[in-house]
Design a protein around this motif. Structure first.
Motif, short mmCIF file in Angstrom:
data_model
loop_
_atom_site.label_atom_id
_atom_site.label_comp_id
_atom_site.label_asym_id
_atom_site.label_seq_id
_atom_site.Cartn_x
_atom_site.Cartn_y
_atom_site.Cartn_z
N GLU A 59 -6.62 11.93 -8.57
CA GLU A 59 -6.49 10.92 -9.62
C GLU A 59 -5.08 10.35 -9.67
N GLU A 60 -4.06 11.22 -9.52
CA GLU A 60 -2.68 10.75 -9.51
C GLU A 60 -2.44 9.78 -8.35
N ASN A 61 -2.96 10.13 -7.18
CA ASN A 61 -2.80 9.27 -6.00
C ASN A 61 -3.52 7.94 -6.18
N LEU A 62 -4.72 7.99 -6.73
CA LEU A 62 -5.46 6.76 -6.96
C LEU A 62 -4.70 5.83 -7.90
N ALA A 63 -4.15 6.40 -8.97
CA ALA A 63 -3.41 5.60 -9.94
C ALA A 63 -2.17 4.99 -9.29
N ARG A 64 -1.46 5.78 -8.49
CA ARG A 64 -0.25 5.28 -7.83
C ARG A 64 -0.59 4.16 -6.85
N SER A 68 0.47 0.16 -6.91
CA SER A 68 1.14 -0.49 -5.78
C SER A 68 0.38 -1.72 -5.32
N LEU A 69 -0.93 -1.63 -5.27
CA LEU A 69 -1.74 -2.77 -4.85
C LEU A 69 -1.61 -3.92 -5.84
N ARG A 70 -1.57 -3.59 -7.13
CA ARG A 70 -1.38 -4.64 -8.14
C ARG A 70 -0.04 -5.33 -7.95
N LEU A 72 1.66 -5.69 -5.17
CA LEU A 72 1.56 -6.56 -4.00
C LEU A 72 0.82 -7.85 -4.32
N ARG A 73 -0.27 -7.71 -5.06
CA ARG A 73 -1.06 -8.87 -5.41
C ARG A 73 -0.28 -9.83 -6.31
N ASP A 74 0.46 -9.28 -7.26
CA ASP A 74 1.13 -10.10 -8.27
C ASP A 74 2.53 -10.56 -7.89
N SER A 75 3.06 -10.13 -6.76
CA SER A 75 4.45 -10.48 -6.41
C SER A 75 4.46 -11.74 -5.54
N GLU A 76 4.30 -12.85 -6.20
CA GLU A 76 4.33 -14.13 -5.46
C GLU A 76 5.50 -14.95 -5.87
#
Length: 76
Positions: A59-64, A68-70, A72-76
């Motif tokens: 669960e900790e890994n999934l949250a991390r 991180s994916l968010r 990447l998606r939001d850093s434009e």
């Protein structure tokens, strides 16, 4: 594993003593080393899936990774 099912080749490095014990187990049981190793790995994975501490780490890994994916998606 069912017949015709694809497999994934992997390299497994074992110390010589453990490798010899694995070979002996396979020989005594009349099986291949790969079969015995697959069975051991499957048992470990099943054991981890039922382990509460492992579930917490998962669960900790999934949250991390989700965070991180968010980023990447939001850093434009």
């Amino acid at each position: 594993m069912s017949k015709g099912q694809a497999t994934k080749n992997m390299v497994l490095r074992l110390d010589p003593e453990l490798a010899e014990r694995l070979r002996l187990v396979a020989e005594v049981e009349g099986r291949t080393v790969s079969d015995v190793a697959r069975e051991a790995v499957a048992a470990l994975v099943d054991q981890r899936r039922a382990d509460k501490r492992f579930q917490a780490l998962l669960e900790e890994n999934l949250a991390r990774h989700e965070a991180s994916l968010r980023m990447l998606r939001d850093s434009e």
